[in-house]
Scaffold this active site. Structure first.
Site, PDB file in Angstrom:
ATOM      1  CB  ALA A   1     -15.700   0.678  19.921  1.00  0.00           C
TER       2      ALA A   1
ATOM      3  CG  ASP B   1      -6.070   5.221  15.992  1.00  0.00           C
ATOM      4  OD1 ASP B   1      -5.976   4.395  16.916  1.00  0.00           O
ATOM      5  OD2 ASP B   1      -7.009   5.231  15.165  1.00  0.00           O
TER       6      ASP B   1
HETATM    7  P1  13P Z   1     -14.328   2.006  13.967  1.00  0.00           P
HETATM    8  O1  13P Z   1     -13.983   1.622  12.566  1.00  0.00           O
HETATM    9  O2  13P Z   1     -15.240   0.992  14.600  1.00  0.00           O
HETATM   10  O3  13P Z   1     -14.877   3.373  14.078  1.00  0.00           O
HETATM   11  O4  13P Z   1     -12.970   1.948  14.838  1.00  0.00           O
HETATM   12  C1  13P Z   1     -12.091   3.016  14.855  1.00  0.00           C
HETATM   13  C2  13P Z   1     -10.806   2.686  15.505  1.00  0.00           C
HETATM   14  O5  13P Z   1     -10.626   1.678  16.166  1.00  0.00           O
HETATM   15  C3  13P Z   1      -9.726   3.670  15.356  1.00  0.00           C
HETATM   16  O6  13P Z   1      -8.554   3.217  15.937  1.00  0.00           O
HETATM   17  O1  G3H Z   2      -8.449   2.394  13.233  1.00  0.00           O
HETATM   18  C1  G3H Z   2      -8.172   3.097  12.281  1.00  0.00           C
HETATM   19  C2  G3H Z   2      -8.912   4.257  11.851  1.00  0.00           C
HETATM   20  O2  G3H Z   2     -10.193   3.957  11.446  1.00  0.00           O
HETATM   21  C3  G3H Z   2      -8.111   5.059  10.871  1.00  0.00           C
HETATM   22  O3  G3H Z   2      -8.181   4.648   9.554  1.00  0.00           O
HETATM   23  O4  G3H Z   2      -5.926   4.827   8.417  1.00  0.00           O
HETATM   24  O5  G3H Z   2      -8.064   5.190   7.151  1.00  0.00           O
HETATM   25  O6  G3H Z   2      -7.270   6.875   8.805  1.00  0.00           O
HETATM   26  P1  G3H Z   2      -7.302   5.423   8.416  1.00  0.00           P
HETATM   27 ZN    ZN Z   3      -8.311   1.097  15.839  1.00  0.00          ZN
END
Ligand code: 13P
Ligand code: G3H
Ligand code: ZN
Length: 315
Positions: free
Chosen positions: A218, A87
């Site tokens: 989201a 991600d």
């Molecule tokens: P939220 O903070 O809305 O849960 O989004 C998570 C996200 O986009 C992770 O990539």
């Molecule tokens: O979109 C991002 C996620 O909410 C991850 O956040 O870098 O704190 O794990 P993080």
């Molecule tokens: Zn994200």
């Protein structure tokens, strides 16, 4: 391909089916054994495909070898429809590292770069990833929350529909994250009436009708989690998310992947606070972590059934 050794799949077939049948696949962030168990158990019990999302900071937190050891220990099968996804990969090197560990999908988030540089970096990642059959997500536009902190902009910079066709043609990425008014974290809106920019989403879907779209930021921020946290000593104010109804509307307009992290963080934290508060003499972490895993699991089940619409979609 390395990811096949872990029983994982890439997003291709899953997204084709989701696009055709108008449902989304939940991308749930996880960061330890309990949260991994929660997502996998929810997927299994709902007979649903799922995307296990790992941010760079979560990858550092777990360590690559520990993470892949846990994945391996789960004995996942191809027929389970499980994707392991990086991600917000911030660089080519970060995406390569994930692919070499065994991830089946990566996001290259070059959304804060100028358009041409975003194309160049996203294309470089896609060229490398596709050699290993790994799927690639890129992003156009900037979300509110941590993304705009990096760019110092105070507002959402919505995706420009005029850019999307050229971007996809030149990068050859497999899915596209778009900015239509969502933002990361628990403070997304001032009022529940604020609407996402469905006009922009419709235009994007018209211009690239066969491309799976992705919605970050989201979470719907169920208020029951906020109440639970606050009634057991927490202090979270003015947290508001995207309503399930708006998420369903987005799904009808080619959004095939919905990213959720904050909702599960709230569920997990609320359960720990409650458990510790109600059992003041208890100091065995397995007791409250078990409750936290259950709350995380229940939220995933709820979102798979009532938001994503991916229940019983496993082939
Ligand atoms: P939220 O903070 O809305 O849960 O989004 C998570 C996200 O986009 C992770 O990539
Ligand atoms: O979109 C991002 C996620 O909410 C991850 O956040 O870098 O704190 O794990 P993080
Ligand atoms: Zn994200």
């Amino acid at each position: 391909m390395l990811f096949e050794k872990f029983g994982l799949v890439n997003t291709q077939e899953l997204f084709t089916d989701a696009l055709e049948q108008h449902y989304a696949i939940g991308a749930f962030n996880f960061y330890n054994m309990e949260t991994l168990n929660a997502v996998l158990n929810a997927a299994h019990d709902c007979h649903s495909p799922v995307i296990l999302a790992v941010s760079e900071s979560a990858l550092d937190y777990m360590g690559g070898d520990t993470l892949m050891g846990m994945i391996s220990g789960k004995k996942i099968k191809k027929s389970d429809g499980i994707v392991l996804h990086l991600d917000h990969g911030s660089s080519y090197e970060s995406c390569v590292r994930a692919i070499k560990l065994g991830f089946s999908s990566v996001m290259i988030d070059a959304s804060k770069l100028p358009f041409r540089e975003n194309i160049k970096l996203s294309k470089r990642v896609a060229n490398y990833a596709h050699k290993y059959n790994v799927s690639v997500e890129a992003e156009l536009g900037v979300l509110g929350g941590f993304e705009d902190e990096k760019t110092n902009s105070k507002f959402n910079m919505y995706t420009n529909p005029d850019d999307v066709k050229e971007f996809i043609k030149k990068t050859n990425v497999d899915s596209l994250a778009i900015a239509i008014g969502t933002s990361h974290g628990a403070y997304k809106r001032k009022s529940q009436n604020e609407k996402l920019r469905f006009d922009i989403l419709s235009e994007i879907a018209e211009r690239i009708p066969t491309l799976p779209l992705v919605l970050h930021g989201a979470s719907s921020i169920p208020q029951k989690f906020i109440r639970e946290i606050n009634s057991y000593g927490g202090n979270i104010k003015n947290a508001l998310g995207i309503s399930p109804k708006q998420l369903q509307q987005a799904i009808s307009l080619n959004v095939c992947k919905i990213n959720v992290d904050s909702d599960n963080r709230l569920a997990f934290t609320g359960a720990i606070r409650k458990s510790i508060f109600k059992n003041p003499s208890e100091f065995n972490p397995r007791k409250y972590l078990r409750n936290a895993q259950q709350a995380f699991y229940e939220n995933c089940v709820n979102e798979i059934k009532n938001i994503m619409g991916s229940e019983n979609k496993l082939k």
